[in-house]
Design a protein around this motif. Sequence first.
Motif, mmCIF file in Angstrom:
data_model
loop_
_atom_site.group_PDB
_atom_site.id
_atom_site.type_symbol
_atom_site.label_atom_id
_atom_site.label_comp_id
_atom_site.label_asym_id
_atom_site.label_seq_id
_atom_site.Cartn_x
_atom_site.Cartn_y
_atom_site.Cartn_z
ATOM 1 N N THR A 84 117.828 56.884 -35.331
ATOM 2 C CA THR A 84 117.126 56.264 -34.203
ATOM 3 C C THR A 84 117.901 55.069 -33.663
ATOM 4 O O THR A 84 118.091 54.921 -32.453
ATOM 5 C CB THR A 84 115.715 55.824 -34.620
ATOM 6 N N ALA A 96 111.579 56.271 -25.225
ATOM 7 C CA ALA A 96 111.849 57.711 -25.154
ATOM 8 C C ALA A 96 112.663 58.173 -26.356
ATOM 9 O O ALA A 96 112.392 59.235 -26.944
ATOM 10 C CB ALA A 96 112.576 58.046 -23.847
ATOM 11 N N GLY A 126 106.744 68.976 -29.332
ATOM 12 C CA GLY A 126 107.567 67.770 -29.413
ATOM 13 C C GLY A 126 108.491 67.615 -28.221
ATOM 14 O O GLY A 126 108.676 66.519 -27.693
ATOM 15 N N THR A 127 109.056 68.733 -27.769
ATOM 16 C CA THR A 127 109.922 68.690 -26.588
ATOM 17 C C THR A 127 109.136 68.263 -25.360
ATOM 18 O O THR A 127 109.599 67.444 -24.553
ATOM 19 C CB THR A 127 110.556 70.070 -26.347
ATOM 20 N N THR A 181 108.306 64.536 -25.605
ATOM 21 C CA THR A 181 109.511 63.733 -25.355
ATOM 22 C C THR A 181 109.843 63.699 -23.870
ATOM 23 O O THR A 181 110.196 62.646 -23.314
ATOM 24 C CB THR A 181 110.696 64.307 -26.144
ATOM 25 N N THR A 226 110.432 58.147 -29.449
ATOM 26 C CA THR A 226 109.512 59.282 -29.381
ATOM 27 C C THR A 226 110.188 60.561 -29.837
ATOM 28 O O THR A 226 109.631 61.329 -30.637
ATOM 29 C CB THR A 226 108.981 59.460 -27.947
ATOM 30 N N ALA A 227 111.406 60.803 -29.354
ATOM 31 C CA ALA A 227 112.125 62.029 -29.703
ATOM 32 C C ALA A 227 112.408 62.108 -31.198
ATOM 33 O O ALA A 227 112.140 63.131 -31.848
ATOM 34 C CB ALA A 227 113.423 62.117 -28.903
ATOM 35 N N THR A 228 112.941 61.035 -31.784
ATOM 36 C CA THR A 228 113.284 61.087 -33.203
ATOM 37 C C THR A 228 112.049 61.105 -34.096
ATOM 38 O O THR A 228 112.037 61.747 -35.141
ATOM 39 C CB THR A 228 114.173 59.887 -33.579
#
Length: 268
Positions: free
Chosen positions: A123, A223, A34-35, A38, A226-228
């Motif tokens: 988000t 971005a 995931g990192t 992101t 995507t992260a959340t």
Amino acid sequence: MTERSTRTRRHPLGRLVAGRGGPDTRFGARLALGTAVTALAAVPFSLALVLVEAHWAPLYRFDQDVAERLHRSALGSPVRVRLLEVLTHVAWGPLTMRLLVAGVVVWLLRRRAYRLAAWAAVTATAGGLVGLLVKNVVERARPHLPDPVAHAPGYSFPSGHAMTATTSCAVLLLVLLPLVPRAWRPLPWVLAAVAVLGVGYTRVALGVHWVSDVVGGWLLGLAVVTATTLAFEAWRGDTGRPLTTPAEGLEPEIVTEDPEPASRPGGR
């Protein structure tokens, strides 16, 4: 094997994190992946930021040319300017978008979908805070045009309207898509695209943003989403739920989950 299970097993993230490791190993793999995803999603925005900060001449000329052409067009049509203002402040404005997201959060809480409600709220909030932070770090001036048809406070990059529309439409899509019949699902995507692209156009056409500000807002919003979303997917994996795709929505089970189990026949 059902269509649902086949679709889930083919999910690329699911294949990468599946294995014989324990829960901690699988969570570590999901976190690392995931990192990485992101960071990859942030690359386009980072490139746009570098070009803006470096005052890259081709980008400056492009921004200036588009702004001047649209400004000349706006000066000749007060009715068009009024329509743009209604679209940018009312129909697709940040307040409207945030109220829609807030309504969805309240609906999710009533259905006891607490984690999905938290994802939607985080988000939207994170998008606003990150956008404000970047604005004050970059401190890019807004366009200065002769006889301006509109004014806006604060700095220019990235466009807060564009970013809010991106994060809000993503939240609405990923939460509500499971409720839409499959044959009708292209329609919400079209409406979301019209809102996101439309609000970006209004900001440039009114002379309060450069094109690169709008693109930066779109990219930064993507971005953040995507992260959340990857964090939410990691939770789904830890609870044993199948990974999903954007076409399915973030939590397809919300259609069938009963928010009031005690009200069912035989319930407590």
